[in-house]
Each structure stands twice: as C-alpha cells, then as structure tokens.
Scaffold this active site. Structure first.
Site, PDB file in Angstrom:
ATOM      1  N   THR A  90     -33.788 -24.364  22.193  1.00  0.00           N
ATOM      2  CA  THR A  90     -34.797 -24.185  21.148  1.00  0.00           C
ATOM      3  C   THR A  90     -35.550 -25.352  20.581  1.00  0.00           C
ATOM      4  O   THR A  90     -35.014 -26.418  20.316  1.00  0.00           O
ATOM      5  CB  THR A  90     -34.163 -23.466  19.930  1.00  0.00           C
ATOM      6  OG1 THR A  90     -33.514 -22.310  20.392  1.00  0.00           O
ATOM      7  CG2 THR A  90     -35.203 -23.063  18.926  1.00  0.00           C
ATOM      8  N   ASP A  92     -40.304 -21.720  20.710  1.00  0.00           N
ATOM      9  CA  ASP A  92     -40.390 -21.560  22.168  1.00  0.00           C
ATOM     10  C   ASP A  92     -39.679 -20.256  22.510  1.00  0.00           C
ATOM     11  O   ASP A  92     -39.273 -19.518  21.618  1.00  0.00           O
ATOM     12  CB  ASP A  92     -39.739 -22.763  22.872  1.00  0.00           C
ATOM     13  CG  ASP A  92     -38.218 -22.699  22.781  1.00  0.00           C
ATOM     14  OD1 ASP A  92     -37.559 -22.652  23.836  1.00  0.00           O
ATOM     15  OD2 ASP A  92     -37.706 -22.678  21.644  1.00  0.00           O
ATOM     16  N   ARG A 105     -37.137 -19.871  25.248  1.00  0.00           N
ATOM     17  CA  ARG A 105     -36.070 -19.985  26.251  1.00  0.00           C
ATOM     18  C   ARG A 105     -34.708 -19.817  25.596  1.00  0.00           C
ATOM     19  O   ARG A 105     -34.408 -20.467  24.597  1.00  0.00           O
ATOM     20  CB  ARG A 105     -36.141 -21.346  26.941  1.00  0.00           C
ATOM     21  CG  ARG A 105     -34.971 -21.596  27.897  1.00  0.00           C
ATOM     22  CD  ARG A 105     -35.057 -22.957  28.552  1.00  0.00           C
ATOM     23  NE  ARG A 105     -36.115 -23.016  29.545  1.00  0.00           N
ATOM     24  CZ  ARG A 105     -36.377 -24.097  30.283  1.00  0.00           C
ATOM     25  NH1 ARG A 105     -35.661 -25.183  30.117  1.00  0.00           N
ATOM     26  NH2 ARG A 105     -37.347 -24.098  31.159  1.00  0.00           N
ATOM     27  N   LYS A 143     -37.786 -15.564  19.114  1.00  0.00           N
ATOM     28  CA  LYS A 143     -37.003 -16.335  18.148  1.00  0.00           C
ATOM     29  C   LYS A 143     -37.550 -16.264  16.739  1.00  0.00           C
ATOM     30  O   LYS A 143     -36.934 -16.799  15.812  1.00  0.00           O
ATOM     31  CB  LYS A 143     -36.939 -17.801  18.582  1.00  0.00           C
ATOM     32  CG  LYS A 143     -36.266 -17.948  19.935  1.00  0.00           C
ATOM     33  CD  LYS A 143     -36.053 -19.379  20.305  1.00  0.00           C
ATOM     34  CE  LYS A 143     -35.655 -19.475  21.765  1.00  0.00           C
ATOM     35  NZ  LYS A 143     -35.447 -20.846  22.192  1.00  0.00           N
ATOM     36  N   GLY A 164     -29.722 -22.028  17.508  1.00  0.00           N
ATOM     37  CA  GLY A 164     -28.268 -22.000  17.492  1.00  0.00           C
ATOM     38  C   GLY A 164     -27.773 -20.856  18.346  1.00  0.00           C
ATOM     39  O   GLY A 164     -28.391 -20.493  19.334  1.00  0.00           O
ATOM     40  N   SER A 200     -32.756 -28.165  19.465  1.00  0.00           N
ATOM     41  CA  SER A 200     -32.570 -29.335  20.326  1.00  0.00           C
ATOM     42  C   SER A 200     -33.884 -30.070  20.577  1.00  0.00           C
ATOM     43  O   SER A 200     -33.912 -31.261  20.820  1.00  0.00           O
ATOM     44  CB  SER A 200     -31.937 -28.908  21.642  1.00  0.00           C
ATOM     45  OG  SER A 200     -32.745 -27.928  22.249  1.00  0.00           O
ATOM     46  N   ASP A 220     -37.742 -31.299  26.284  1.00  0.00           N
ATOM     47  CA  ASP A 220     -36.351 -30.939  26.011  1.00  0.00           C
ATOM     48  C   ASP A 220     -35.905 -29.896  27.028  1.00  0.00           C
ATOM     49  O   ASP A 220     -36.595 -28.907  27.256  1.00  0.00           O
ATOM     50  CB  ASP A 220     -36.240 -30.391  24.582  1.00  0.00           C
ATOM     51  CG  ASP A 220     -34.868 -29.830  24.290  1.00  0.00           C
ATOM     52  OD1 ASP A 220     -34.774 -28.746  23.684  1.00  0.00           O
ATOM     53  OD2 ASP A 220     -33.879 -30.488  24.677  1.00  0.00           O
ATOM     54  N   SER A 226     -35.372 -26.213  25.731  1.00  0.00           N
ATOM     55  CA  SER A 226     -36.515 -25.388  25.327  1.00  0.00           C
ATOM     56  C   SER A 226     -37.430 -25.226  26.517  1.00  0.00           C
ATOM     57  O   SER A 226     -37.506 -26.098  27.386  1.00  0.00           O
ATOM     58  CB  SER A 226     -37.304 -26.060  24.203  1.00  0.00           C
ATOM     59  OG  SER A 226     -36.447 -26.548  23.227  1.00  0.00           O
TER      60      SER A 226
END
Lengths: 235, 273
Positions: free
Chosen positions: B40, B56, B58, B72, B86, B168, B205, B208
């Site tokens: 995320t 995002d 994923r 999300k 999380g 993240s 990242d 994500s």
C-alpha cells in the site's frame, strides 16, 4: 437480573388462560392517540395525530413517526418512551443484519425481530410488557408491506389498519374506503380523511404526522407544508 | 434473545487465551499462516473545497500479488471516507464496524456524521486491541465544521494534518507531497498531485502497484473515482497469436452415454395417490 427479590414474571397466566398484563397493555394502547396505516399498490402510508399537551410545547421537537432503515418506517400508539426503546433496538438489529448479510433487512425479518423483543418482555423477570403497538411500513423486494405489532409480540400483515383511540370507527371507515388498486396519493388522502373523522379541533400540518414510502423505496416523513397541501386537496 | 439479559458485559480488548497454545505449536514446527497485507500507498490532502483521498490497488500476500485491483478506500458515511493500510481483513472489518456505528448514530441524532466522531470510534477500538488490529488508516471527510484529514496508527494514536501518507509506499508519496503541496489547491490540481503521489508509490515501492483510486469529498458531494488512472495495463499481447503443434491423429470415435435417455409419456395411467 437473577438475584432480585422481584425476579418473577409479572405476566403469569390467569385461570381463564389470559395474560392479564398484556390485556392491560392493550388498554394502554387503546387510550393512546390514533394512528393508522394504508398499503397502496405502489407504496405505504402511515399517519398519526400529534396532539401536544399544551400550546407551549415546541411541536417541531416532537417526531412520532421514525425511520428504522432507509426503506422502513414506523409509527406507534401508546406510550412514547416505550416506542423509543423499541425503535432503538430495531435500528440496531437492522444494522446488525446488514453487517452480517450485506443486504438491507427484509421488512418481515425486522418485524419478526422486533416482535421477539416485545415477547421477551412478557416472559422475563422484573419487567413489564411494552405499552405500544407499532405499525411498520416498508418497501422491499416483496413490494409494499404494512405490519402491526402488538405488546404481546404477535404481528399481522394488514392492507389497512388503525390503532389507539377511535380505532373501531377508523377501521370501519377504512373498510369502506379501501380498494386493492389504490395509488399512494389516494392512500394519503384516505389516511387524512380517516384521521379527520375522529379529530377534535382543527386539523392542520402541525398536528398530524404522515410518513410515506413509494416505489423509490425511500421512507420519508412529510413536512408540515406538504401535509397542508394534501389537506387542501382533500377539502 | 432472552440471553441478552443474562450475559455479562463484553470484556473487550484482545483475548490472549490461545497465545500459549500457538507458541507451543510454533516450537513443534508448525508454520504460522501468513495473512493478506495491503503493501500500500495511501494518501490524503486538504484542498480549497474539501478533501481528496488516494490509494493504490495492490494487495500482497508475502511476495505474491493476491489482488491486482482491490479497493482500499472504504465508505464510512456519505461525507466521510477512509483509506486503509495494513492487514486487509483488519482494515475492512474495522471500517465496516465503525461505519455501522456511525449510521446508528445518525439515526439517533438526526444529523450528518462528523469526522471527529469516526476518528474517536476508530482510535478507541484500535487502542483497546493494543496494536493487534493491524490497521493504519487515513480518514478524511467534510462535515458542518469543515474539511478534516486524520491519520490513525494501529496502536490508536492519531494525527491531524493538511496532507498525509501511510503504508509501505508512504515515504515515496510523502516526498512528492512535501515538495509540491501548497494550501488552496483547486480540485484538478489536487487530483493531479494525489495521482502523482500514488504513482510515486506504485513505481518505487514493491508493496504498492496497479491502479490509482481517488475520492474527492466536498461539502454536500463526493466523487469516488475508482481506477482513475491505470498506469499498469497489460501491454504485451503477441501479434502472431499462439499456435499449438499438431495434435495426435484421431483413429476411431465411440460415444457411450452414461445413462439411457427414456421418454416419459405424461397422463394416461397415472397412479392414484
């Protein structure tokens, strides 16, 4: 609940097989202000008198018709505070159902659960039955529905019903006027005329409350201005 | 339902009853099941007329992408939305639960929900679980007191900010915000900045990826722009198509039905009941 000296049920059977407390509860309902409901072909209307104890009471702060879910509303006859407790419990149950099944609660299910709560209070220790009868109006996949729930916990589906003072006159009037293919607007007019029958004093948008739900499945309470418009049409 | 009267008041908080058993099992060699986390990048910012939230899409399970297009940005109230990072189950369950509580609160008060109400309900729940509910949230909305944006950490602490990032990919996104954010952005500028921040998380990242979801909340209105940007489409499809080498020759065909089809003639000699 268990240790109290008074933890016996107040609703114990009489020798004739009746539960006297429930009979008394129904009397309490019968002396409450008149309320009625009519199921039309494309919706449901519920209405009630809103007689306030004094002209000094701010009538905008009183709302007898309450919303339970976006597509179910309720009106009562009898003791206001008791109805508030039931409305609160019903709303919570509807919300719990929605959280579990991710669908809006069907009208029959909500009525069943509310009735179960009312029955609970006729068979528990140290409590008394609710002094209200409820008229639940809703519109779901099965179409428009109207249910009456009594203090005993029994419920019936009605095409049109009335409760409270003046119930027999109101029901006779409804029996004469009801037709199966009534539209929602006609039902509102009929509801107003039925209330007018037993009304003491001048009827206006400020001393009656009307709630409707149509095929849009959204329950709403009419504003006093809208009620005045309907009253003018009736005259 | 009559048990309600007899039940003890709920103890609340985490029940540590099975922890000893779990420790024993791990010592004996049992691999603990992994859970679905949302790697995320989630962001939020306050602009001229309200709040913009971005995320995002994923969802990862260790090194594997479990869901390429998950949602999300969660609904809390008509005027409040919440992004969650999380453990996916935790964010969904906690936002669902608080959304439900807010709805009941709206019925009882007859008023629009306030962002601080959602904030208080979320933080008190997370605190009582001492960080075991692994949900890091970005909560944003517009109510009668104006636009609000908050971050909520798994242990129950909160911040109130004009722009925020979590997950993240938060550092990648925050780098974009810190350099380009200013007060009084217009809607289009805000959406562009949020998209840029999320894209920064998506490309820099590993946790994500995929698409950008945006939610714009203003006074009295909200726009949920699901998959506002799709910067990761499947681009390579072979032009030649795919052909398969010659099949084995068919020498003989025989069809045996598993059940004989019998025609039933209705009426006639019907048996009396």
């Amino acid at each position: 609940m268990g240790d109290s000296q008074y933890s016996f049920s107040l609703t114990t059977f009489s020798p004739s097989g009746k539960l006297v407390q429930i009979e008394h509860a129904l009397t309490a309902v019968g002396s409450g202000q008149t309320s009625l409901g009519i199921k039309a072909a494309n919706g449901v209307v519920i209405a009630t008198e809103k007689k306030l104890p004094s002209i000094l009471v701010d009538e905008t702060s009183v709302q007898k018709i309450q919303i339970l879910t976006p597509n179910i509303g309720v009106v009562y006859s009898g003791m206001g505070p008791d109805s508030r407790v039931l409305v609160r419990k019903s709303r919570k149950q509807a919300e719990q159902y929605h959280r579990l099944y991710k669908e809006p609660i069907p009208v029959t299910q909500l009525v069943r659960e509310t009735a179960a709560v009312m029955q609970e209070f006729t068979q528990s220790g140290g409590v008394r039955p609710f002094g209200v009868s409820l008229l639940v109006a809703g519109f779901d996949d099965k179409g428009p529905q109207l249910y009456q729930v009594d203090p005993s916990g029994s419920y019936f589906s009605w095409k049109a019903s009335a409760m409270g003072k003046n119930v027999s006159n109101a029901k006779t009037f409804l029996e004469k006027r009801y037709t199966d293919d009534m539209e929602l607007d006609d039902a509102v007019h009929t509801a107003i005329l039925t209330l007018k029958e037993g009304f003491e004093g001048q009827i206006s948008g400020k001393n009656i409350e009307i709630g409707i739900i149509g095929s849009d499945k959204v329950f709403r309470v009419l504003t006093p201005a809208e009620i005045d418009d309907y009253l003018q049409e009736v005259e | 339902m009559s048990r309600e009267a007899m039940e003890m008041p709920p103890k609340g908080g985490f029940s540590f009853d099975l922890c000893k058993r779990n420790d024993m099992l791990v010592k004996k060699g049992l691999k603990e099941p992994s859970f679905l986390k949302t790697g995320t990048t989630i962001v939020g910012l306050i602009f001229k007329d309200g709040v913009i939230l971005g995320a995002d899409t994923r969802a990862t399970e260790g090194p594997i992408v479990a869901d390429k297009n998950c949602e999300k940005i969660h609904y809390m109230a008509p005027n409040i939305y919440c992004c969650g990072a999380g453990t996916a189950a935790d964010t969904e369950a906690v936002t669902d639960m608080v959304s439900s509580q807010l709805k009941l609160h709206r019925y009882h008060t007859g008023r629009e929900s306030r962002v601080v109400t959602a904030l208080s309900l979320l933080k008190s729940h997370l605190f009582s679980y001492q960080g075991y509910v692994s949900a890091a949230l970005v909560l944003g909305g517009v109510d009668v007191t104006g636009p609000h944006l908050h971050t909520i950490y798994p242990h129950g602490s909160t911040d109130t900010l004009p722009f925020a990032t979590m997950g993240s990919g938060s550092l990648a996104a925050m780098a974009v915000f810190e350099s380009k954010y200013r007060e009084g952005l217009t809607r289009d500028e805000g959406v562009k900045l949020v998209s840029e921040a999320i894209c920064s998380g998506i490309f820099n990242d590993l946790g994500s990826g995929s698409n950008v979801d945006i939610c714009v909340i203003t006074k009295g209105a909200k726009e949920y722009l699901r998959n506002h940007m799709l910067p990761n489409p499947r681009t390579y499809i072979s032009e030649k198509g795919y052909s398969f080498s010659k099949k084995t020759e068919v020498l003989r065909t025989k069809i045996t039905p598993l059940r004989e089809m019998v025609e039933v003639i209705e009426g006639g000699d019907a048996m009396e009941e």
